[in-house]
Design a protein around this motif. Structure first.
Motif, PDB file in Angstrom:
ATOM      1  N   LYS A 224      18.193   3.086   6.117  1.00  0.00           N
ATOM      2  CA  LYS A 224      18.273   3.775   7.406  1.00  0.00           C
ATOM      3  C   LYS A 224      17.097   3.462   8.316  1.00  0.00           C
ATOM      4  O   LYS A 224      17.223   3.488   9.548  1.00  0.00           O
ATOM      5  CB  LYS A 224      18.375   5.291   7.205  1.00  0.00           C
ATOM      6  N   ASN A 225      15.927   3.179   7.749  1.00  0.00           N
ATOM      7  CA  ASN A 225      14.739   2.907   8.551  1.00  0.00           C
ATOM      8  C   ASN A 225      14.607   1.415   8.847  1.00  0.00           C
ATOM      9  O   ASN A 225      15.369   0.599   8.342  1.00  0.00           O
ATOM     10  CB  ASN A 225      13.495   3.448   7.846  1.00  0.00           C
ATOM     11  N   SER A 226      13.599   1.074   9.651  1.00  0.00           N
ATOM     12  CA  SER A 226      13.462  -0.310  10.113  1.00  0.00           C
ATOM     13  C   SER A 226      12.716  -1.189   9.121  1.00  0.00           C
ATOM     14  O   SER A 226      12.600  -2.400   9.335  1.00  0.00           O
ATOM     15  CB  SER A 226      12.742  -0.337  11.465  1.00  0.00           C
ATOM     16  N   ARG A 227      12.179  -0.593   8.052  1.00  0.00           N
ATOM     17  CA  ARG A 227      11.444  -1.382   7.048  1.00  0.00           C
ATOM     18  C   ARG A 227      11.630  -0.738   5.679  1.00  0.00           C
ATOM     19  O   ARG A 227      12.004   0.428   5.567  1.00  0.00           O
ATOM     20  CB  ARG A 227       9.966  -1.480   7.415  1.00  0.00           C
ATOM     21  N   PRO A 228      11.323  -1.496   4.629  1.00  0.00           N
ATOM     22  CA  PRO A 228      11.514  -0.987   3.265  1.00  0.00           C
ATOM     23  C   PRO A 228      10.370  -0.082   2.824  1.00  0.00           C
ATOM     24  O   PRO A 228       9.364   0.063   3.508  1.00  0.00           O
ATOM     25  CB  PRO A 228      11.541  -2.275   2.431  1.00  0.00           C
TER      26      PRO A 228
ATOM     27  N   ASP B 192       5.497   4.260   2.703  1.00  0.00           N
ATOM     28  CA  ASP B 192       5.618   3.619   4.003  1.00  0.00           C
ATOM     29  C   ASP B 192       4.245   3.212   4.529  1.00  0.00           C
ATOM     30  O   ASP B 192       3.215   3.482   3.907  1.00  0.00           O
ATOM     31  CB  ASP B 192       6.302   4.594   4.972  1.00  0.00           C
ATOM     32  N   ARG B 193       4.231   2.574   5.681  1.00  0.00           N
ATOM     33  CA  ARG B 193       2.985   2.196   6.329  1.00  0.00           C
ATOM     34  C   ARG B 193       3.077   2.527   7.816  1.00  0.00           C
ATOM     35  O   ARG B 193       4.100   2.330   8.447  1.00  0.00           O
ATOM     36  CB  ARG B 193       2.715   0.697   6.162  1.00  0.00           C
ATOM     37  N   ILE B 194       1.966   3.035   8.343  1.00  0.00           N
ATOM     38  CA  ILE B 194       1.825   3.235   9.785  1.00  0.00           C
ATOM     39  C   ILE B 194       0.696   2.322  10.259  1.00  0.00           C
ATOM     40  O   ILE B 194      -0.381   2.305   9.666  1.00  0.00           O
ATOM     41  CB  ILE B 194       1.473   4.700  10.124  1.00  0.00           C
ATOM     42  N   SER B 195       0.928   1.557  11.316  1.00  0.00           N
ATOM     43  CA  SER B 195      -0.116   0.715  11.904  1.00  0.00           C
ATOM     44  C   SER B 195      -0.196   0.998  13.396  1.00  0.00           C
ATOM     45  O   SER B 195       0.829   1.059  14.079  1.00  0.00           O
ATOM     46  CB  SER B 195       0.196  -0.772  11.678  1.00  0.00           C
TER      47      SER B 195
ATOM     48  N   ASP C  73      -1.341   4.130   4.611  1.00  0.00           N
ATOM     49  CA  ASP C  73      -0.254   4.314   3.638  1.00  0.00           C
ATOM     50  C   ASP C  73       0.212   5.760   3.744  1.00  0.00           C
ATOM     51  O   ASP C  73      -0.601   6.685   3.677  1.00  0.00           O
ATOM     52  CB  ASP C  73      -0.743   4.037   2.214  1.00  0.00           C
ATOM     53  N   THR C  74       1.521   5.963   3.874  1.00  0.00           N
ATOM     54  CA  THR C  74       2.027   7.341   3.978  1.00  0.00           C
ATOM     55  C   THR C  74       2.286   7.961   2.612  1.00  0.00           C
ATOM     56  O   THR C  74       2.361   9.175   2.481  1.00  0.00           O
ATOM     57  CB  THR C  74       3.336   7.389   4.782  1.00  0.00           C
ATOM     58  N   GLY C  75       2.444   7.124   1.594  1.00  0.00           N
ATOM     59  CA  GLY C  75       2.716   7.606   0.242  1.00  0.00           C
ATOM     60  C   GLY C  75       1.473   7.549  -0.620  1.00  0.00           C
ATOM     61  O   GLY C  75       0.378   7.893  -0.166  1.00  0.00           O
TER      62      GLY C  75
ATOM     63  N   GLY D  12      -3.686  -2.445   1.180  1.00  0.00           N
ATOM     64  CA  GLY D  12      -3.168  -1.098   0.948  1.00  0.00           C
ATOM     65  C   GLY D  12      -2.005  -1.090  -0.024  1.00  0.00           C
ATOM     66  O   GLY D  12      -1.504  -2.128  -0.470  1.00  0.00           O
ATOM     67  N   MET D  13      -1.575   0.119  -0.351  1.00  0.00           N
ATOM     68  CA  MET D  13      -0.503   0.281  -1.337  1.00  0.00           C
ATOM     69  C   MET D  13       0.826  -0.299  -0.847  1.00  0.00           C
ATOM     70  O   MET D  13       1.701  -0.624  -1.643  1.00  0.00           O
ATOM     71  CB  MET D  13      -0.338   1.760  -1.681  1.00  0.00           C
ATOM     72  N   TYR D  14       0.963  -0.448   0.479  1.00  0.00           N
ATOM     73  CA  TYR D  14       2.204  -1.040   0.986  1.00  0.00           C
ATOM     74  C   TYR D  14       2.339  -2.490   0.541  1.00  0.00           C
ATOM     75  O   TYR D  14       3.439  -3.049   0.550  1.00  0.00           O
ATOM     76  CB  TYR D  14       2.266  -0.937   2.509  1.00  0.00           C
ATOM     77  N   GLY D  15       1.215  -3.087   0.117  1.00  0.00           N
ATOM     78  CA  GLY D  15       1.285  -4.441  -0.418  1.00  0.00           C
ATOM     79  C   GLY D  15       2.200  -4.532  -1.631  1.00  0.00           C
ATOM     80  O   GLY D  15       2.773  -5.594  -1.904  1.00  0.00           O
TER      81      GLY D  15
END
Length: 495
Positions: free
Chosen positions: A34-38, A43-46, A53-55, A223-226
């Motif tokens: 549903k979102n624009s990225r996996p 998640d990640r906010i830039s 990292d949101t998680g 970051g963890m989004y890596g």
């Protein structure tokens, strides 16, 4: 023979991993997100050169990650540029005392003995117990999906009642090792990772502080989004197709089978459907109403968090990468969160400064901070004022930072993004805004946790935090592998 086709709903960790395993076995896999990225809640906010990292903000249980990357045919250390974080946390107590949790046992001995004479020997005994709980727990519980009750209630599992202490309260169990309440808190706060109070968590979860000290805590560059990006590389290399910005309206089912999904008014057919969306949401919103959906909503849900993401025009070098403020009224904290679904008057809270570990997480001369305040999940009556609770949580963060001599942070905030339980529900379809899915209390663990296969629709499967084995990034990878294996086994049985 016609190639089997699987649709995965949701590109969270479990969904990506399951899709990769299936594709590596020749299955045609399409992931709809549903979102624009996996990444789901990982998640990640830039913004303006600041990255958040949101998680999860640290990599724990590295041996489990390594095993799961190996199962995907690669090495964790080939895919991730890891640095060890030690000390892992700087704990700050209400009386001003501090404790740096580290794998350096000499340092731990020197620190602990200032809290309580003889406490270092208590830590060593606690670590022995944690070692047993970790290795037995991973082998006997986490890595198995208990497709039948007989697999869980087998004679060989009876010794686990003694070995894993599932019926012993974690915080109460600490009296065997420490008398000082600060030390009891220092080695039980990790239960929050499961959205649990240590006053109701089983002592089994001593495995968490054990693995942090014994196996280490790590941080991937970027970051963890890596981790999400590394898993996406593996998925795409395996041939998985991804469709983003696409909301699934319904899973198409008849009396016994899932036939596909409806997305933007279009029907996509599949030989099997794997749902990685939050399990209670799937039952309530994507499937026909039935008693199973009702029973899920009556289960215990984990707590939530209010998160602040701050881009700052000043660097705060005195803040380490992971700072945790632990309240002296530790029990009251959890009662307010779990029982009252609210914010404690004196909340424990966590501050993450990722630029201490990777300078690229903020512009030069500036800083990136994340503040996380545990809070109750959304109530059924809707009476919580999340704007008011958010503002109070923010005040509490500034008050705690002042203990460390940081009194000007508010005036150096360039921008702020906040997540409340409302945000978690809206962005990631997490029922009640519960960040860890269904609670991990004793009656919702192991065989008692919702199965990764639907009991009526025999080609509908699940993966993610609210299914077995539970929440967390490495366990989501396990969940994805177990769900994929179950689908492959069922396909094989059809031949």
């Amino acid at each position: 023979m016609k190639t089997k086709n699987v649709i995965v709903i949701g590109a969270g960790i479990g969904g990506i991993v399951a899709a990769t395993h299936l594709a590596q076995h020749g299955i045609k896999v399409t992931v709809v997100e549903k979102n624009s990225r996996p990444g789901g809640r990982c998640d990640r906010i830039s913004r303006d050169g600041h990255h958040f990292d949101t998680g999860p903000t640290l990599l724990v249980m590295p041996l489990l990650y390594e095993a799961e990357f190996n199962a995907l045919g690669t090495s964790m250390r080939e895919k991730l540029d890891l640095q060890r974080v030690d000390p892992t946390y700087r704990l700050v107590f209400d009386d001003g005392s501090q404790l740096a949790l580290t794998s350096d046992m000499k340092s731990m001995q020197e620190q602990l003995e200032t809290f309580e004479a003889g406490s270092f020997q208590g830590l060593l005994r606690y670590m022995d117990e944690g070692h047993r709980h970790y290795h037995l727990g991973i082998q006997k519980l986490v890595n198995r999906d208990f497709r039948k009750a007989s697999e869980f209630f087998a004679l060989e599992n009876i010794p686990l009642i003694h070995q894993l202490k599932p019926f012993v309260n974690h915080y109460g169990n600490m009296s065997a090792y420490f008398d000082d309440p600060r030390l009891k808190a220092a080695f039980t706060f990790q239960d929050v990772y499961m959205g649990l109070s240590p006053f109701e968590a089983p002592a089994t979860f001593s495995m968490m502080p054990y693995t942090e000290l014994a196996h280490g805590v790590y941080y991937p560059r970027g970051g963890m989004y890596g981790i999400v990006e590394a898993l996406m590389d593996l998925a795409r290399n395996a041939g998985v197709e991804f469709i983003f910005d696409a909301t699934v309206q319904q899973i198409d089912v008849n009396s016994t089978h899932a036939r596909g999904i409806f997305i933007d008014g279009q029907r996509l057919e599949a030989d099997a459907v794997l749902a990685n969306a939050d399990l209670p949401y799937v039952y309530k919103d994507l499937l026909p109403d039935d008693k199973l959906a009702e029973s899920l909503t009556r289960k215990r849900f984990s707590c939530s968090v209010i998160s602040f993401f701050w881009g700052l025009d000043k660097t705060y070098e005195t803040l380490g990468p992971h700072t945790l403020f632990l309240a002296s009224d530790y029990r009251e904290n959890f009662e307010r969160i779990i029982r009252d679904l609210s914010l404690p008057a004196n909340p424990s809270l966590y501050i993450h400064a990722p630029a201490r570990l990777d300078p690229a997480m903020s512009p030069r001369g500036q800083d990136t901070l994340i503040a996380i305040v545990p809070v109750g999940h959304m109530s059924d009556n809707g009476e919580q004022d999340w704007g008011e609770l958010r503002d109070e949580a923010r005040r509490q963060v500034f008050r705690r930072l002042a203990i460390l001599g940081i009194t000007d942070l508010e005036s150096h905030i360039k921008f702020e993004t906040t997540f409340t339980p409302l945000s978690w529900r809206k962005r990631y379809n997490l029922m009640k805004g519960s960040t860890h899915g269904l609670c991990h209390n004793l009656t919702q663990l192991g065989y008692f946790r919702p199965s990764n296969k639907h009991s009526r629709y025999d080609n509908l499967y699940f993966t993610g935090a609210s299914t077995h084995p539970g929440t967390g990034m490495p366990t989501a990878m396990v969940s994805g592998r177990l769900s994929a294996q179950r689908i492959l086994d069922d396909f094989q049985n059809q031949v």
